[in-house]
Enzyme design. Structure first.
Site, mmCIF file in Angstrom:
data_model
loop_
_atom_site.group_PDB
_atom_site.id
_atom_site.type_symbol
_atom_site.label_atom_id
_atom_site.label_comp_id
_atom_site.label_asym_id
_atom_site.label_seq_id
_atom_site.Cartn_x
_atom_site.Cartn_y
_atom_site.Cartn_z
ATOM 1 N N ASN A 120 28.189 19.933 -30.603
ATOM 2 C CA ASN A 120 27.447 20.193 -31.849
ATOM 3 C C ASN A 120 26.391 21.281 -31.643
ATOM 4 O O ASN A 120 26.212 22.146 -32.496
ATOM 5 C CB ASN A 120 26.790 18.913 -32.358
ATOM 6 C CG ASN A 120 27.776 18.048 -33.108
ATOM 7 O OD1 ASN A 120 28.183 18.378 -34.198
ATOM 8 N ND2 ASN A 120 28.190 16.961 -32.477
ATOM 9 N N HIS A 210 24.330 11.254 -36.924
ATOM 10 C CA HIS A 210 24.838 9.973 -36.435
ATOM 11 C C HIS A 210 26.327 9.888 -36.766
ATOM 12 O O HIS A 210 26.732 10.220 -37.885
ATOM 13 C CB HIS A 210 24.068 8.817 -37.084
ATOM 14 C CG HIS A 210 24.455 7.496 -36.522
ATOM 15 N ND1 HIS A 210 23.995 7.049 -35.295
ATOM 16 C CD2 HIS A 210 25.295 6.547 -36.976
ATOM 17 C CE1 HIS A 210 24.529 5.868 -35.038
ATOM 18 N NE2 HIS A 210 25.317 5.544 -36.039
HETATM 19 C C1 GAR Z 1 28.104 13.230 -31.614
HETATM 20 O O1 GAR Z 1 29.254 12.625 -32.110
HETATM 21 C C2 GAR Z 1 26.868 12.656 -32.296
HETATM 22 O O2 GAR Z 1 27.088 12.261 -33.598
HETATM 23 C C3 GAR Z 1 26.569 11.464 -31.417
HETATM 24 O O3 GAR Z 1 26.817 11.922 -30.118
HETATM 25 C C4 GAR Z 1 27.888 12.879 -30.145
HETATM 26 C C5 GAR Z 1 27.487 14.066 -29.324
HETATM 27 O O4 GAR Z 1 28.575 14.937 -29.175
HETATM 28 N N1 GAR Z 1 25.218 11.031 -31.615
HETATM 29 C C6 GAR Z 1 24.866 9.745 -31.587
HETATM 30 O O5 GAR Z 1 25.653 8.845 -31.338
HETATM 31 C C7 GAR Z 1 23.399 9.466 -31.884
HETATM 32 N N2 GAR Z 1 23.202 8.089 -32.204
HETATM 33 P P1 GAR Z 1 28.350 16.417 -28.617
HETATM 34 O O6 GAR Z 1 27.516 16.315 -27.355
HETATM 35 O O7 GAR Z 1 29.734 16.921 -28.324
HETATM 36 O O8 GAR Z 1 27.652 17.211 -29.666
#
Ligand code: GAR
Length: 294
Positions: A120, A210
């Site tokens: 992200n 989230h």
């Molecule tokens: C994402 O899916 C985000 O929504 C989640 O962690 C992932 C990170 O992915 N966040 C949570 O669960 C917060 N409670 P990334 O490192 O590939 O961006």
């Protein structure tokens, strides 16, 4: 060549292509209108050349600009094209429309907090690259070796590795955030709770993503795969993403945006995670841009 133009205009890649479409549509519409007007006035090859020239110049000087602004407005690019028109009118002698060059506002510096792979964070960085008023100025991470740190290095963005003790019991690294002039914080897969000191220092200036439809499947311990496992275990037919402001309670701040996707029978948590990531990558960068810009 496109890259150079994009940098000159100081816009994101998405905005660059929208601007291109506006210019294209304006060109086509102006040419078509000119043809219609010419035939409506009964002009042809035998008509006096000066009238035809005057009509074309008139369309270019007036019609084209009005059409450009109209398409710009319809495609959400009024600010860009109005600035463009003011520059043009200034060049044509309307000096009261002089572009304001005495004071250019520095871009709003944002920090992205992330704990893991950082997909992200990468999408946001790419989306905002060359943006005229928002700059990703710092990547904050709590895990040495996390993928997001490599992404920051690739994009030459400074990083800050934080430790529990100082984050929760000290000044929450406010000094470093201020040193980088951070005005907005984006949590992109950041798994620690945000301490009150930081929330007080950045009221309504911290947003989180989230991977579920809050208020369901949120709260302490609900992150990443755990969320998807819980959604599937509960037999949900749909899941999605929630982007929200951060307050003192885990995942309870005011929602900004939600998007949904179906959970098919037989979906594994990994398959659901992929769908959720696709939604996040599609929407998060734009929502960050809009929220910071407001
Ligand atoms: C994402 O899916 C985000 O929504 C989640 O962690 C992932 C990170 O992915 N966040 C949570 O669960 C917060 N409670 P990334 O490192 O590939 O961006």
């Amino acid at each position: 060549m496109f890259k150079r133009l994009q940098e000159k205009w100081g816009v994101s890649t998405r905005q660059f292509w929208i601007l291109f479409i506006v210019f294209g549509l304006t060109g086509i519409t102006t040419a078509t209108l000119t043809r219609y007007i010419t035939s409506w006035l009964g002009m042809d090859e035998t008509s006096f050349w000066l009238w035809k020239l005057l009509l074309r110049v008139g369309m270019l000087l007036f019609g084209y600009q009005v059409i450009l602004l109209s398409y710009g407005f319809l495609l959400g690019q009024w600010a860009f094209f109005w600035k463009y028109e003011k520059k043009l009118l200034f060049r044509l002698g309307f000096t009261s429309l002089a572009p304001k060059t005495t004071h250019t506002k520095p871009p709003t510096a944002i920090a992205i907090f992330a704990s893991g792979a950082g997909s992200n964070a990468r999408k946001i960085i790419e989306h905002l690259k060359g943006h005229v008023s928002i700059q990703v100025a710092l990547i904050v991470c709590n895990k040495p070796g996390a993928g997001v740190l490599a992404i920051a290095r690739t994009h030459q963005i400074p990083t800050l590795l934080i430790e529990k003790e100082r984050f929760f019991k000290g000044d929450a690294y406010l000094a470093e955030l201020q040193e980088h002039h951070i005005r907005f914080i984006v949590l992109a897969g950041f798994l620690w709770k945000v301490p009150d000191a930081l929330i007080k220092a950045y009221p309504d200036k911290i947003i989180n993503i989230h991977p579920a439809l809050l208020p369901k499947y949120g709260g302490k311990g609900m992150y990443g795969m755990r969320v998807h496992e819980a959604v599937i275990a509960a037999g949900e037919k749909e899941s999605g993403i929630t982007i929200h402001y951060v307050n003192e309670h885990f995942d309870e701040g005011t929602p900004i945006f939600q998007a949904r996707c179906p959970v098919a029978p037989g979906d594994t948590p990994e398959e659901l995670a992929q769908k959720i990531h696709a939604l996040e990558h599609r929407y998060f960068p734009e929502i960050v841009e809009k929220t910071v810009g407001n």
